[in-house]
Design a protein around this motif. Structure first.
Motif, PDB file in Angstrom:
ATOM      1  N   GLY A 137       3.789  17.302   0.095  1.00  0.00           N
ATOM      2  CA  GLY A 137       2.616  17.833   0.798  1.00  0.00           C
ATOM      3  C   GLY A 137       2.065  19.085   0.137  1.00  0.00           C
ATOM      4  O   GLY A 137       0.851  19.207  -0.066  1.00  0.00           O
ATOM      5  N   SER A 141      -1.543  19.266  -1.922  1.00  0.00           N
ATOM      6  CA  SER A 141      -2.576  20.220  -1.508  1.00  0.00           C
ATOM      7  C   SER A 141      -2.936  21.177  -2.630  1.00  0.00           C
ATOM      8  O   SER A 141      -4.123  21.488  -2.827  1.00  0.00           O
ATOM      9  N   ALA A 144      -5.090  19.266  -5.103  1.00  0.00           N
ATOM     10  CA  ALA A 144      -6.452  19.088  -4.586  1.00  0.00           C
ATOM     11  C   ALA A 144      -7.264  20.372  -4.721  1.00  0.00           C
ATOM     12  O   ALA A 144      -8.429  20.335  -5.143  1.00  0.00           O
ATOM     13  N   VAL A 145      -6.667  21.503  -4.401  1.00  0.00           N
ATOM     14  CA  VAL A 145      -7.374  22.781  -4.539  1.00  0.00           C
ATOM     15  C   VAL A 145      -7.667  23.070  -6.004  1.00  0.00           C
ATOM     16  O   VAL A 145      -8.759  23.535  -6.354  1.00  0.00           O
TER      17      VAL A 145
END
Length: 162
Positions: A137, A141, A144-145
């Motif tokens: 997770g 994340s 993605a950022v």
């Protein structure tokens, strides 16, 4: 968290950022060394913070799995657990060993699963699942950022009038 662990986490974050961000920056012509250094430092701090959050996130997930989590002292990094993470971050450079990089992350996660199982009373496999979900997770994340920042910076790049 001891100062040695903080330094190791920052080095691991900087190394991970160098392996992940510098190839993206190198593909963009016209970027200064100051820009690349700033992006590398910011990325290293973010990666180090994500590494530091991994045990806390796994412990939070373990608390959600249990109906009544036992009070504990908190799962924390130790120098013995961070050392393989630093090695994994060094190997994050593209084409230098992505499979070995992944295997070292699995080894670090397995190292976190033992203390998490002991602290929370979960079985080792359940604790390993919490560590794996937390790691994936956090990794997804951050990725993605990272891609969002690259797209935003690419959209703001001025076009040359040649």
């Amino acid at each position: 968290m001891s100062p040695a662990v903080v330094v190791l986490l920052l080095f691991a974050g900087l190394s991970e950022a160098a392996g992940r961000i510098l190839p993206m920056v190198a593909r963009r012509s016209g970027k200064s060394r100051t820009f690349a250094s700033g992006v590398l430092l910011a990325g290293g701090l973010v990666e180090g913070a994500v590494f530091a959050l991994w045990p806390l996130t796994a412990e939070t997930l373990a608390g959600l799995v249990q109906s009544a989590p036992p009070p504990g002292s908190g799962l924390v990094w130790t120098p013995g657990l961070v050392a393989p993470l630093l090695l994994a971050a060094v190997l994050a450079f593209p084409l230098l060993g992505p499979l070995f990089h992944l295997l070292l992350f699995v080894e670090v996660g397995a190292g976190l699963a033992g203390p998490l199982a002991a602290e929370t009373g979960l079985g080792w496999w359940a604790a390993a699942g919490c560590v794996a979900v937390a790691g994936v997770g956090l990794g997804v994340s951050v990725e993605a950022v990272r891609h969002l920042v690259v797209r935003i910076s690419a959209a703001k790049a001025p076009e040359s009038i040649a």
